[in-house]
Design an enzyme around this catalytic site. Structure first.
Site, PDB file in Angstrom:
ATOM      1  N   CYS A 287     -30.103  22.269 -16.251  1.00 60.14           N
ATOM      2  CA  CYS A 287     -30.287  22.550 -17.671  1.00 60.14           C
ATOM      3  C   CYS A 287     -29.714  21.411 -18.503  1.00 60.14           C
ATOM      4  CB  CYS A 287     -29.649  23.861 -18.105  1.00 60.14           C
ATOM      5  SG  CYS A 287     -30.261  25.319 -17.268  1.00 60.14           S
TER       6      CYS A 287
ATOM      7  N   ARG B 132     -31.780  15.839 -15.320  1.00 56.67           N
ATOM      8  CA  ARG B 132     -30.896  16.907 -14.864  1.00 56.67           C
ATOM      9  C   ARG B 132     -31.667  18.014 -14.159  1.00 56.67           C
ATOM     10  NH1 ARG B 132     -25.826  16.988 -17.244  1.00 56.67           N
ATOM     11  NH2 ARG B 132     -25.721  19.254 -17.081  1.00 56.67           N
TER      12      ARG B 132
ATOM     13  N   TRP C 220     -33.447  25.065 -16.233  1.00 55.82           N
ATOM     14  CA  TRP C 220     -33.651  25.081 -14.789  1.00 55.82           C
ATOM     15  C   TRP C 220     -33.483  26.529 -14.352  1.00 55.82           C
ATOM     16  CZ3 TRP C 220     -31.118  26.158 -10.154  1.00 55.82           C
ATOM     17  CH2 TRP C 220     -31.607  25.516  -9.007  1.00 55.82           C
TER      18      TRP C 220
ATOM     19  N   ASN D 249     -26.176  26.529 -21.255  1.00 57.08           N
ATOM     20  CA  ASN D 249     -26.190  25.898 -19.939  1.00 57.08           C
ATOM     21  C   ASN D 249     -25.094  26.543 -19.107  1.00 57.08           C
ATOM     22  OD1 ASN D 249     -26.298  24.213 -17.712  1.00 57.08           O
ATOM     23  ND2 ASN D 249     -25.294  22.497 -18.721  1.00 57.08           N
ATOM     24  N   GLY D 250     -25.427  27.038 -17.931  1.00 51.07           N
ATOM     25  CA  GLY D 250     -24.446  27.687 -17.070  1.00 51.07           C
ATOM     26  C   GLY D 250     -24.955  29.032 -16.593  1.00 51.07           C
TER      27      GLY D 250
ATOM     28  N   GLU E 127     -27.563  11.379   5.317  1.00 52.13           N
ATOM     29  CA  GLU E 127     -27.934  11.003   3.945  1.00 52.13           C
ATOM     30  C   GLU E 127     -29.401  10.603   3.864  1.00 52.13           C
ATOM     31  OE1 GLU E 127     -27.801   9.946  -0.142  1.00 52.13           O
ATOM     32  OE2 GLU E 127     -26.767  11.384   1.147  1.00 52.13           O
TER      33      GLU E 127
ATOM     34  N   LYS F 179     -32.406  12.410   1.654  1.00 53.97           N
ATOM     35  CA  LYS F 179     -33.295  11.730   0.709  1.00 53.97           C
ATOM     36  C   LYS F 179     -34.760  12.084   0.990  1.00 53.97           C
ATOM     37  CE  LYS F 179     -30.312   9.873  -1.785  1.00 53.97           C
ATOM     38  NZ  LYS F 179     -29.593  11.141  -1.603  1.00 53.97           N
TER      39      LYS F 179
ATOM     40  N   GLU G 142     -35.296  15.684  -0.218  1.00 48.07           N
ATOM     41  CA  GLU G 142     -35.278  15.782  -1.680  1.00 48.07           C
ATOM     42  C   GLU G 142     -36.566  15.276  -2.315  1.00 48.07           C
ATOM     43  OE1 GLU G 142     -30.800  15.116  -3.325  1.00 48.07           O
ATOM     44  OE2 GLU G 142     -31.695  13.411  -2.291  1.00 48.07           O
TER      45      GLU G 142
ATOM     46  N   HIS H 108     -28.134  18.514  23.633  1.00 49.32           N
ATOM     47  CA  HIS H 108     -27.776  19.921  23.431  1.00 49.32           C
ATOM     48  C   HIS H 108     -28.780  20.626  22.515  1.00 49.32           C
ATOM     49  CE1 HIS H 108     -23.921  19.333  25.452  1.00 49.32           C
ATOM     50  NE2 HIS H 108     -23.854  18.187  24.813  1.00 49.32           N
TER      51      HIS H 108
ATOM     52  N   LYS I 196     -30.015  17.090 -11.187  1.00 48.94           N
ATOM     53  CA  LYS I 196     -29.102  15.986 -10.912  1.00 48.94           C
ATOM     54  C   LYS I 196     -27.674  16.474 -10.744  1.00 48.94           C
ATOM     55  CE  LYS I 196     -27.782  11.685 -10.623  1.00 48.94           C
ATOM     56  NZ  LYS I 196     -28.061  10.933  -9.383  1.00 48.94           N
TER      57      LYS I 196
END
Length: 721
Positions: free
Chosen positions: A2, A33, A135, A162-163, A588, A592, A595, A611, A714
């Site tokens: 948001c 964001r 969001w 926001n929250g 990482e 990526k 995402e 394994h 973000k």
């Protein structure tokens, strides 16, 4: 998650069209964001300075206790200012909302202004406009769930939030019993309706109108969870309140700062006479403010800013006398407009990948003495790594029982990449904790622990909650962030700013590599009392000096990586194998790809291959193996051989000059991604860059949004609680 943007102008004539454009531009700066719908609110009728503020009377109202069976209470506030109650007969708020992006919101605004006959050219010289990107957390991304939310059809109170309000169900049940009708599925809608409820109760009991900040602070005391709020009301024309707890909120100031409402000069701001021109820009972060001003106030938790009549005051609902204003020192943003522009690149992520030579140099600037010439007589007589934020705490850290790194996502991977370095240089046990998991388990934290909280934004909700938990246990808390004035930067005992510059792409790139450098520098500083570690320190520092140039060399592989991406773009899965320092690199890189490219990808610890993961290997499975020349390289060569024995043809990230790998990987040079060799501790920085480029090119070739991947934000400033 948001984004909030608000614009207040006093004595500065702006047409309604210009105000809307300012709001739309502010929202565009916050797009990174993450969002799925948006909305704005402006006044339908202009408000002038002469009618902005109603007459004020000093008064008190009797103790107001509003309580239901679930315990919702509105407490008494003492020695307040009140106004004679004036109820609006009609709405003066024009609210425009739309699902989708900002372009869709602009289209909706033009249509709505035309249909309602609203004059775009009307000059607003004392006006507050608020805007929001949402969001979705409660309810689907639809216009009815978009912000701003209102208290009733007359829009007596209008709010952007926001929250997450964690006790919204309790409040909603109370309000519904009192006759409130909810139009959305959101938690946020309880805020404007609770404002009206409290306002009406005060009216009924005392027949006086409380000041807007006191009303807001009453409501804040009933809300649980995290929030940043902007609030307008037709009962308080020309006024605006901003409030926060947990979620970030800053206020930019332009054209001189103003005296406080009671006429006293704020000593922390450049004062000018009340009534002079002023513009304020309230936003979730600096990206929406910097093009207007670089003078900002960073709101602290429980702050409530009241803006009216060309002035503002800051209150804090958590202090003993909430009705007494508090001082907040202004800060100067170290951010330029070009930092939030693409600068000739097609996407922000592409720009940020290519900025890494400069951002890494900036992270180290002024902190490392690369030249040893002054230390020839006594090579141990001076510190080579000086971190101002940690300097006074190094002895306490060295005495720690253990070091606990707490982070989420990419920041967790940065900590993992440095774990071995920190352990080897400091001889202190290191543990890693995902912030959400630490909180779920209530992991034991001791007073002689040092907890390091790593977050790019400094506002990651789970990491902030973990920080507060660790502080309650008495641990020494260190913050590593990219944002001065963030929640983590303020609440930790000490810390390091990574100085990576503003990062707009949702998928972190330059912040990740700068975090690794920052943590490595911390380990170097902690080890400077050990002569036994001098050789390792010197090797790492020499590699740090060369690192920006090395990354420039790696970036020259961009064309080759683009070709590799073309061969992988139709894949449905990708496995990445790493070991030692490069297990974090595998994780990482896999993140990526998840995402941005929206295909299944998995980073696998190569030692665990037998394994379970080996069952996935066949000639059709795309794989990448990280086999650079560190102490595990022979084991990684064995991994390549085992994969090839089962029909796979993996891509291998290896060092330039490694002749042995050519014999192991029979696919030829076109299956090798060769990168320069640096100290083992820094090899993960070098190795991740081609994989960042790979994820970027895969995303572009598959036609997806690079900078704003679906469903992601973000800065994750909300939790599931």
């Amino acid at each position: 998650m948001c984004g909030i943007f608000g614009y207040y102008n006093f004595g500065v004539g702006r047409s309604r069209k210009a105000v809307l454009q300012l709001l739309f531009t502010g929202l565009r700066r916050l797009e990174y964001r993450g969002y799925d719908s948006a909305g704005v609110c402006v006044d339908e009728a202009s408000r002038t300075a002469a009618t902005a503020v109603a007459p004020i009377q000093s008064s008190r109202y009797d103790s107001v206790n509003l309580e239901d069976s679930r315990g919702l209470v509105v407490k008494k506030r003492h020695a307040l200012q009140h106004r004679i109650l004036q109820k609006p007969e009609t709405s003066n708020a024009l609210i425009i909302k739309s699902a989708g992006n900002i372009d869709a919101l602009e289209t909706q605004a033009k249509l709505q202004l035309k249909n309602e006959g609203v004059d775009e050219c009307t000059i607003l010289d004392n006006h507050a406009g608020i805007a929001h990107t949402r969001w979705a957390t409660h309810g689907p991304p639809e216009a009815r769930n978009s912000h701003p939310h209102t208290s009733d059809p007359l829009n007596e109170f209008t709010v952007v939030h926001n929250g997450i309000i964690t006790n919204y169900k309790t409040i909603k049940e109370l309000l519904e019993k009192s006759g409130a009708v909810f139009e959305s599925d959101t938690d946020s809608e309880v805020v404007p309706k609770l404002l009206k409820y409290v306002y009406s109760k005060i009216d009924k009991l005392s027949h006086h109108q409380p000041t807007l900040p006191d009303l807001v602070m009453e409501v804040m005391s009933q809300l649980e969870g995290a929030f940043a709020l902007l609030i307008k009301s037709s009962h308080y024309p020309g006024e605006l309140v901003a409030a926060k707890r947990g979620s970030p909120l800053i206020m930019g100031i332009r054209q001189g700062s103003i005296t406080t409402l009671d006429g006293d000069v704020n000593p922390d701001l450049e004062a000018s006479a009340i009534g002079k021109t002023m513009e304020l820009f309230l936003a979730s972060d600096a990206s929406a403010v910097v093009e207007h001003t670089n003078t900002v106030l960073i709101l602290e938790d429980h702050d409530c800013v009241h803006v009216a009549n060309g002035s503002f005051e800051v209150f804090n609902a958590h202090q003993t006398s909430p009705s007494k204003s508090v001082q907040r020192v202004h800060q100067i943003l170290n951010l330029e407009v070009n930092h939030i522009m693409k600068g000739g690149y097609d996407h922000f992520m592409q720009k940020e990948i290519h900025e890494q030579p400069e951002t890494l140099a900036r992270t180290m600037q002024g902190r490392i003495a690369f030249d040893q010439s002054a230390q020839v007589v006594n090579p141990f007589g001076a510190q080579r790594v000086v971190l101002g934020g940690l300097q006074g705490y190094l002895p306490a850290i060295r005495r720690s029982r253990r070091m606990v790194f707490v982070a989420c996502g990419t920041s967790y991977h940065a900590a993992l990449a440095c774990r071995q370095t920190v352990e080897e240089l400091t001889d202190i046990p290191v543990s890693l904790e995902l912030a959400s998991d630490l909180l779920d388990r209530l992991c034991p934290i001791f007073r002689d622990d040092t907890c390091i909280f790593v977050s790019q934004s400094g506002e990651t909700a789970d990491t902030l909650r973990a920080l507060r938990y660790a502080k309650d246990q008495g641990a020494l808390c260190i913050g590593i962030t990219n944002t001065v004035g963030s929640g983590i930067a303020r609440d930790t005992d000490c810390g390091i700013n990574i100085n990576a510059g503003f990062e707009i792409g949702v998928a972190s790139t330059k912040a990740y590599t700068s975090q690794i450098v920052a943590i490595t520098m911390m380990a170097l500083a902690l080890s400077e009392d050990s002569r036994a570690k001098a050789g390792m320190r010197d090797e790492i520092i020499a590699s740090l000096e060369a690192l920006p140039g090395v990354i420039r060399e790696v970036l020259k592989l961009d064309g080759d990586i683009q070709t590799i991406a073309h061969g992988l773009k139709d894949s449905h899965s990708l496995l990445l194998f790493g070991r030692g320092y490069n297990y974090a690199t595998a994780l990482e890189a896999a993140l990526k790809v998840k995402e941005l490219v929206y295909i299944h990808s998995e980073g696998i610890l190569a030692g665990e291959m037998k394994h379970g993961p080996l069952a996935l290997v066949d000639e059709h499975m795309p794989m990448i193996v990280l086999a650079t020349l560190d102490r595990t390289c022979n084991k990684m060569h064995s991994v390549v051989q085992q994969l090839r024995a089962r029909g796979a043809c993996p891509l291998v990230v290896c060092n330039a000059g490694d002749d042995q790998i050519a014999g192991v990987c029979e696919g030829g040079e076109d299956r090798l991604i060769r990168v320069p060799k640096v100290a083992d501790a820094l090899q993960p920085i070098v190795n991740i860059v081609p994989l960042q480029l790979l994820s970027y090119h895969l995303t572009v070739q598959r036609g997806f949004n690079v900078d704003q991947p679906r469903n992601l934000a973000k800065s994750v400033t909300v939790t599931e609680e």
